[in-house]
Design a protein around this motif. Structure first.
Motif, PDB file in Angstrom:
ATOM      1  N   SER A  29     -64.120  27.905 -22.825  1.00 43.25           N
ATOM      2  CA  SER A  29     -64.971  28.708 -21.953  1.00 43.25           C
ATOM      3  C   SER A  29     -65.834  29.656 -22.767  1.00 43.25           C
ATOM      4  O   SER A  29     -67.014  29.865 -22.464  1.00 43.25           O
ATOM      5  CB  SER A  29     -64.106  29.488 -20.956  1.00 43.25           C
ATOM      6  N   THR A  86     -65.592  23.764 -12.355  1.00 42.34           N
ATOM      7  CA  THR A  86     -65.743  23.541 -13.792  1.00 42.34           C
ATOM      8  C   THR A  86     -64.523  24.031 -14.552  1.00 42.34           C
ATOM      9  O   THR A  86     -64.019  23.341 -15.450  1.00 42.34           O
ATOM     10  CB  THR A  86     -67.008  24.261 -14.305  1.00 42.34           C
ATOM     11  N   THR A  87     -64.039  25.230 -14.196  1.00 44.06           N
ATOM     12  CA  THR A  87     -62.865  25.788 -14.882  1.00 44.06           C
ATOM     13  C   THR A  87     -61.655  24.877 -14.723  1.00 44.06           C
ATOM     14  O   THR A  87     -60.949  24.574 -15.703  1.00 44.06           O
ATOM     15  CB  THR A  87     -62.535  27.186 -14.330  1.00 44.06           C
ATOM     16  N   GLN A  88     -61.403  24.412 -13.504  1.00 39.32           N
ATOM     17  CA  GLN A  88     -60.227  23.573 -13.262  1.00 39.32           C
ATOM     18  C   GLN A  88     -60.400  22.162 -13.823  1.00 39.32           C
ATOM     19  O   GLN A  88     -59.434  21.527 -14.238  1.00 39.32           O
ATOM     20  CB  GLN A  88     -59.932  23.527 -11.764  1.00 39.32           C
ATOM     21  N   SER A  99     -59.365  28.725 -22.560  1.00 37.69           N
ATOM     22  CA  SER A  99     -60.047  30.004 -22.710  1.00 37.69           C
ATOM     23  C   SER A  99     -61.075  29.956 -23.842  1.00 37.69           C
ATOM     24  O   SER A  99     -62.193  30.437 -23.706  1.00 37.69           O
ATOM     25  CB  SER A  99     -59.021  31.107 -22.969  1.00 37.69           C
ATOM     26  N   TYR A 102     -59.668  22.558 -17.469  1.00 38.05           N
ATOM     27  CA  TYR A 102     -58.225  22.788 -17.614  1.00 38.05           C
ATOM     28  C   TYR A 102     -57.453  21.477 -17.496  1.00 38.05           C
ATOM     29  O   TYR A 102     -56.551  21.195 -18.300  1.00 38.05           O
ATOM     30  CB  TYR A 102     -57.760  23.782 -16.551  1.00 38.05           C
ATOM     31  N   ASN A 152     -62.407  36.399 -23.057  1.00 30.30           N
ATOM     32  CA  ASN A 152     -61.712  35.126 -23.241  1.00 30.30           C
ATOM     33  C   ASN A 152     -61.000  35.087 -24.584  1.00 30.30           C
ATOM     34  O   ASN A 152     -59.878  34.574 -24.688  1.00 30.30           O
ATOM     35  CB  ASN A 152     -62.700  33.960 -23.136  1.00 30.30           C
ATOM     36  N   SER A 210     -68.350  27.189 -10.389  1.00 28.34           N
ATOM     37  CA  SER A 210     -67.491  27.933 -11.313  1.00 28.34           C
ATOM     38  C   SER A 210     -66.018  27.521 -11.245  1.00 28.34           C
ATOM     39  O   SER A 210     -65.441  27.127 -12.273  1.00 28.34           O
ATOM     40  CB  SER A 210     -67.641  29.436 -11.049  1.00 28.34           C
ATOM     41  N   LEU A 228     -57.396  31.491 -14.786  1.00 28.26           N
ATOM     42  CA  LEU A 228     -56.421  31.118 -15.806  1.00 28.26           C
ATOM     43  C   LEU A 228     -55.120  31.898 -15.622  1.00 28.26           C
ATOM     44  O   LEU A 228     -54.024  31.349 -15.783  1.00 28.26           O
ATOM     45  CB  LEU A 228     -57.003  31.391 -17.202  1.00 28.26           C
ATOM     46  N   PRO A 278     -63.591  35.262 -14.928  1.00 31.71           N
ATOM     47  CA  PRO A 278     -63.027  33.920 -15.173  1.00 31.71           C
ATOM     48  C   PRO A 278     -61.568  33.945 -15.600  1.00 31.71           C
ATOM     49  O   PRO A 278     -60.878  32.928 -15.523  1.00 31.71           O
ATOM     50  CB  PRO A 278     -63.916  33.369 -16.300  1.00 31.71           C
TER      51      PRO A 278
END
Length: 461
Positions: A73, A24-26, A70, A29, A404, A21, A283, A279
């Motif tokens: 996502s 993947t988010t970073q 966002s 980004y 989001n 998690s 951010l 999530p």
């Protein structure tokens, strides 16, 4: 020799999920940042590449990256909605007759395929939009909700006493907390020292080991006790699937049916608020004025995951002096306080202190699941957890998508608005709990009530 402990499988699955998690988010980004500005992140930098001056043109660009990340996502979550709902409901409902291992195995296969795909995507620098494909594959085979639901049903099958169910489910949350806490703490160092490719490769190895353990070493008593079932066609099996869900409510008395529906509503609305904001935290931390780097994000994730441990300790302590429903209420109220404080956090110290009221954020989920398992028969546990997992999958995707969307629309105006909104909406499950307590809930009374009601087989006759 077969093993009856599903906890090692939960451990490995939690490690893979907890590391996937934040990575993947970073990763998304950074890719959006680089493709928008043609400017690369520096992996050996000790500060976040973040502008705090709102009058700077760079600040406006930074807000645009936040908005795009966002929204992407949101797209990823929506892509896995339908396959996730179908696979979760079918696999968990049928586990009452065909065993708990099948959902775990298929979910692990999907997780392995997803992690391999992420590894290849990072290595060859494919367009990051292809991450949507990995979300679809994972959901089609059964996501973490499927795996977790099957694991809980596996544990409940072995519990005979009501208090034992609460403690065993709390132990699972404790394991999740320890694993996700340590993994979250180290996630920033994974990125900095190994990079994304090797980090996703390690996740793939963990899922592969888990798949081997479940397939060859984990016993499945439910399947063995149901081996005498007559083989049905695919159509009959699918029809029987919905029939069992219908009978879960039809066979219950009016009082038990009301309690069942209210408890389901409470756990899903609470889950909706908690999962929807989860999530957003990353951010929010990457954004101004906090401007955290990947190491601080890891520290924040670790503190957030420590709530699994504190929630377990809370259940263990409170179970000796109060009823389940009171423990759930404490968890909801403290979570409301945590959301409110987070909305006004403007410094690193305040953001860390905002984690303190979240000490019991997981407690209501463990307790409410235990309460639900106490108002259904042992032969209905798989169907019950299928309903919970189905609703959690639907609610989780809807929550992440909605939150989001709201965050992307309000981040330029007031980034903390989403947390204030969540704090206000948590009044809904709190009021629902009050209704249950005031009208129908009596701790320990439903075991006798279940025995007095006609069984499914008797009603068929």
């Amino acid at each position: 020799m077969k093993i009856l402990f599903v906890e090692p499988a939960i451990f490995l699955n939690a490690f893979a999920l907890a590391l996937t998690s934040p990575l993947t988010t970073q990763y998304v980004y950074r890719r959006i940042w680089e493709e928008t500005s043609n400017y690369s992140f520096s992996f050996d930098s000790n500060i976040s590449e973040c502008e705090k001056n709102k009058s700077s043109p760079f600040f406006a660009f930074q807000e645009e990256v936040q908005r795009k990340a966002s929204l992407f996502s949101l797209q990823m979550d929506l892509s896995g909605l339908i396959p996730g709902l179908v696979s979760t409901f079918i696999l968990l409902s049928n586990s009452d007759h065909y065993g708990r291992k099948l959902p775990m195995i298929l979910s692990s296969v999907g997780g392995l395929a997803t992690s391999i795909w992420l590894c290849l995507l990072c290595y060859f620098a494919f367009p990051f939009q292809l991450l949507i494909a990995s979300t679809f594959i994972g959901a089609f085979c059964g996501n973490f909700t499927t795996f977790f639901g099957a694991s809980l049903a596996y544990i409940v099958d072995q519990c005979k006493e009501h208090k034992q169910k609460t403690i065993r489910i709390a132990i699972v949350d404790f394991i999740l907390g320890v694993v996700t806490g340590l993994t979250g703490l180290s996630s920033g160092y994974f990125i900095r020292e190994l990079g994304f490719v090797w980090s996703f490769f390690i996740i793939a190895m963990a899922v592969a080991v888990n798949l081997i353990y479940i397939s060859f070493f984990l016993s499945d008593p439910m399947k063995e006790s149901s081996s005498q079932n007559v083989t049905m066609s695919c159509g009959e099996s699918f029809k029987n699937l919905f029939y069992r869900t219908y009978m879960l409510f039809k066979n219950a008395s009016g009082t038990r049916r009301s309690v069942l529906c209210l408890l389901l509503f409470t756990v899903i609305t609470y889950y909706f608020m908690v999962i929807g904001t989860a999530p957003i935290f990353i951010l929010y931390e990457l954004n101004s004025p906090l401007c955290w780097n990947e190491v601080f994000v890891g520290y924040g994730s670790a503190l957030g995951s420590a709530t699994f441990l504190t929630s377990f300790l809370g259940i263990w302590f409170f179970s000796y002096c109060m009823e389940d429903i009171h423990m759930a209420f404490i968890g909801i109220v403290t979570t409301m306080a945590g959301m409110t404080i987070t909305a006004f956090a403007r410094t690193t110290l305040m953001m860390f202190l905002a984690r303190v009221p979240f000490l019991f954020v997981i407690l209501p989920l463990s307790v409410l699941r235990s309460m639900l398992s106490k108002v259904v028969r042992s032969t209905e546990q798989g169907t019950l957890f299928a309903c919970i997992a189905f609703l959690e999958t639907l609610g989780g995707v809807a929550a992440v998508s909605i939150f989001n969307g709201i965050y992307s629309a309000t981040v330029a105006w007031y980034p903390g608005f989403i947390f204030l909104l969540s704090a206000g909406l948590l009044l809904i499950p709190a009021i629902s709990l009050c209704v249950i307590k005031c009208t129908s809930w009596n701790e320990g009374s439903y075991g006798l009530l279940i025995q007095e009601e006609p069984s499914e087989d008797a009603s068929d006759g």
